[in-house]
Design an enzyme around this catalytic site. Structure first.
Site, mmCIF file in Angstrom:
data_model
loop_
_atom_site.group_PDB
_atom_site.id
_atom_site.type_symbol
_atom_site.label_atom_id
_atom_site.label_comp_id
_atom_site.label_asym_id
_atom_site.label_seq_id
_atom_site.Cartn_x
_atom_site.Cartn_y
_atom_site.Cartn_z
ATOM 1 N N SER A 56 -4.295 -1.318 0.613
ATOM 2 C CA SER A 56 -3.337 -2.356 0.992
ATOM 3 C C SER A 56 -4.077 -3.594 1.471
ATOM 4 C CB SER A 56 -2.425 -1.835 2.103
ATOM 5 O OG SER A 56 -1.389 -2.739 2.391
ATOM 6 N N ALA A 57 -3.729 -4.756 0.913
ATOM 7 C CA ALA A 57 -4.500 -5.975 1.148
ATOM 8 C C ALA A 57 -4.455 -6.466 2.584
ATOM 9 C CB ALA A 57 -4.002 -7.084 0.213
ATOM 10 N N HIS A 58 -3.341 -6.260 3.287
ATOM 11 C CA HIS A 58 -3.260 -6.818 4.641
ATOM 12 C C HIS A 58 -4.157 -6.083 5.629
ATOM 13 C CE1 HIS A 58 -0.313 -3.543 5.122
ATOM 14 N NE2 HIS A 58 -0.507 -3.666 6.425
ATOM 15 N N GLY B 174 0.816 -1.204 0.000
ATOM 16 C CA GLY B 174 0.000 0.000 0.000
ATOM 17 C C GLY B 174 0.852 1.258 0.000
ATOM 18 N N THR B 175 1.968 1.215 0.724
ATOM 19 C CA THR B 175 2.872 2.365 0.748
ATOM 20 C C THR B 175 3.414 2.650 -0.642
ATOM 21 O OG1 THR B 175 3.502 2.058 3.060
ATOM 22 C CG2 THR B 175 5.082 3.204 1.648
ATOM 23 N N CYS C 203 5.235 7.575 24.290
ATOM 24 C CA CYS C 203 6.017 6.667 25.125
ATOM 25 C C CYS C 203 6.288 5.331 24.447
ATOM 26 C CB CYS C 203 5.285 6.409 26.439
ATOM 27 S SG CYS C 203 4.848 7.905 27.325
ATOM 28 N N GLN D 199 -7.720 1.811 5.118
ATOM 29 C CA GLN D 199 -8.477 1.370 6.290
ATOM 30 C C GLN D 199 -9.945 1.090 5.990
ATOM 31 O OE1 GLN D 199 -7.550 0.435 9.214
ATOM 32 N NE2 GLN D 199 -5.400 1.013 9.077
#
Length: 461
Positions: free
Chosen positions: A194-196, A69-70, A320, A177
C-alpha cells in the site's frame, strides 16, 4: 508537532507531491485510448508499473495497481483460493496478520472454507517449522506478512517460502510495512502493498502475482489491470506512488540506520525512565522505525490523548482505545501486556530533538495518568491474616482490574491468593502479563459465580 504514526500513514514524500502535481496535467486521459492524450497517459502508467515492479522484484506484467492495499490483499487471497479450489479450500495464516487478511479469512470460512492460524512467540514471530507443519494436504494458500504492523517484528519469509515451495502451496506476502525499506526475500508467489505506508498518496495499492500461479479473479470481469483491479486507474496517484517508492528505496539504507538508532534510544530509555513498562516485539529482527511498549496501570486512550496535548501523535493497540473494548489481536496472540500500549513509528526525517523531547515528556504523562486512575504505589502493604482475597471488578474496564489487583496483592501473605472477578476481555491478557512483570504466579481462570471470569493470582514475593 512531531508525527510518530508513520506505520498508519507516512507523510506524503516530496517526490510523490511533485510527481502527483505533474501527472495531473499529463495523465488525466484514458490510457486505454489510442489518441495522443491516451498514449501519453499509457506511457506514464507503463513507466510507473516498471518502476514499481523493479522495487518489488517482479516482471511488470505480473503487477497491477489496486485502489488500496486492503483491496490488493482481498483480491490476491480470493483469486488464489479460487484458482486452486481443486487442490483444497484451506487458508493458512499467521495469528498476527493485518486485519485485511483476517477479514478475508472470515469471508472464506463463511463460504465453507477453513482457516488455520499459526501461533507466534512472545516477540510476535512465527516458527517456520510450525508454519510448515500447517501446510498439510488441502492447503490452497498461505499468507505471511513480511513485518508486523503493530510491533515491527520481521517474519522468517525466506524459510516459510521454502516450506511453501516444498508443499507446493503459493505464499502471499503482505509487504505493506516493509516494502519501502527494501525488497522482500524471494520465494513468494503473490505480494500486496500500500502506497501510503511509504509516503505515496492514499488510495493506491499494488498486487503482484507470479507467472505460473493459478489465479482466478473474483467479481465482475474488467478489461483494466489484467482484470484484477476493475475501474479507471487513478493515474496521477499511481505515478506518485511509484516515484515515491523509488525515492524512499534510494534513501532506505542511510535513513533506516539513522532511525534504527533513534528507536534503540527509545527502547533503552523508556524502561529506565518509566516504571512497569514492557517493550514488545523482537529487539533485533524488526523494522528500523517502529517500537511498541505497554505501560501497567494506564488507560491507553487517556495516555494517547495526553501525549497529543504535548504535541505527539502516536497510536495504540490497547483495548482502551477500541470501541469493542477488546485488545489488539496482535498483542493477544503474543501474550503480552495490552494496557497502556503505545506504538511509535518514526517517519523519514524525524529529528533527534523530537525523539529526546518525547522521552523527556513521557514519564510525567504516564505518572499523571496513573495518579488519576489511583494506581498503587510501589511499596507493598502490610499483610492481613487472610490467605485469600476476592476483588470484584465486574463492569470495570482496563486497566482498573489490574490496578485493583496490584493494590491488594500485598494484603495476603506469601503463598496467599487474590481472585479477580472481571468481565473485561483484556483481563485475560493483562493479568497474566502483570504476574510475569511483577514476579507473581498466575494460577489460572474459571467461570465466575456471579458472572464474568475469576482470575487467580498467588503471591510469590
Amino acid at each position: 508537532m512531531p508525527y510518530f504514526d508513520a506505520a498508519s500513514a507516512a507523510p506524503l514524500h516530496p517526490v510523490a507531491r511533485q510527481a502527483l502535481l505533474a501527472s495531473l496535467d499529463e495523465g488525466w486521459a484514458d490510457p486505454a485510448r489510442l489518441y495522443r492524450e491516451g498514449r501519453r497517459a499509457r506511457l506514464l502508467l507503463d513507466a510507473a508499473r516498471e518502476a514499481a515492479a523493479e522495487a518489488v522484484g517482479c516482471r511488470p506484467d505480473e503487477l497491477v495497481f489496486t485502489p488500496s492495499g486492503t483491496r490488493a490483499v482481498h483480491a490476491g487471497i480470493s483469486g488464489a483460493l479460487a484458482g486452486r479450489r481443486r487442490v483444497g479450500n484451506r487458508l493458512v495464516v499467521s495469528a498476527v496478520e493485518h486485519s485485511s487478511v483476517l477479514h478475508a479469512g472470515e469471508t472464506h470460512a463463511a463460504a465453507g472454507g477453513t482457516v488455520t492460524e499459526v501461533p507466534v512467540d512472545r516477540s510476535g514471530a512465527v516458527d517456520a517449522e510450525a508454519f510448515a507443519a500447517a501446510l498439510a494436504p488441502g492447503a490452497a494458500l498461505a499468507c505471511l506478512q513480511s513485518a508486523n504492523h503493530e510491533v515491527g517484528t520481521e517474519q522468517p519469509v525466506a524459510e516459510v517460502a521454502e516450506a511453501c515451495r516444498a508443499a507446493d502451496v503459493p505464499l502471499l506476502v503482505d509487504a505493506a510495512q516493509s516494502l519501502g525499506w527494501g525488497p522482500v526475500d524471494d520465494g513468494w508467489s503473490l505480494l500486496a502493498a500500500s502506497a501510503h505506508k511509504w509516503g505515496g498518496p492514499a488510495g493506491v495499492g499494488l498486487l503482484a502475482v507470479r507467472k505460473g500461479v493459478r489465479f482466478a479473479p473474483q467479481g465482475p470481469s474488467d478489461e483494466r489491470e489484467s482484470g484484477r483491479a476493475p475501474g479507471f486507474e487513478n493515474l496521477p496517484a499511481i505515478v506518485a506512488a511509484a516515484a515515491s517508492l523509488r525515492a524512499v528505496r534510494a534513501e532506505a539504507a542511510a535513513e533506516g540506520a539513522r532511525l534504527r538508532a533513534l528507536v534503540d534510544r527509545i527502547r533503552t530509555r523508556v524502561p529506565q525512565s518509566v516504571p512497569d513498562v514492557e517493550v514488545v516485539g523482537d529487539a533485533v529482527r524488526r523494522l528500523p522505525h517502529l517500537v511498541t511498549f505497554s505501560c501497567l496501570y494506564v488507560d491507553g486512550e487517556t495516555l494517547l490523548s495526553e501525549l497529543d496535548r504535548e504535541g505527539f501523535s502516536v497510536s495504540s493497540g490497547s483495548s482502551c482505545t477500541s470501541s469493542t473494548l477488546t485488545p489488539s489481536h496482535v498483542l493477544r496472540a503474543m501474550g503480552v501486556l495490552s494496557e497502556g500500549n503505545v506504538r511509535v513509528s518514526l517517519p523519514v526525517g524525524t529529528s533527534e530533538e523530537d525523539v529526546d523531547r518525547f522521552l523527556a515528556v513521557l514519564p510525567g504523562v504516564v505518572a499523571g495518568v496513573r495518579e488519576r486512575l489511583g494506581a498503587p504505589a510501589s511499596a507493598p502493604s502490610t499483610p492481613t491474616p487472610s490467605d485469600s482475597l476476592v476483588v470484584d471488578s465486574l463492569g470495570k474496564r482496563c486497566p482498573i482490574p489490574v490496578i485493583e489487583l496490584a493494590k491488594v496483592i500485598g494484603d495476603v501473605p506469601v503463598g496467599g491468593t487474590v481472585t479477580v472477578l472481571s468481565d473485561d476481555a483484556a483481563a485475560r491478557l493483562d493479568i497474566p502479563a502483570w504476574c510475569e512483570m511483577r514476579g507473581q504466579e498466575y494460577v489460572g481462570e474459571s467461570p465466575g459465580v456471579g458472572g464474568g471470569t475469576a482470575y487467580v493470582v498467588r503471591r510469590v514475593s
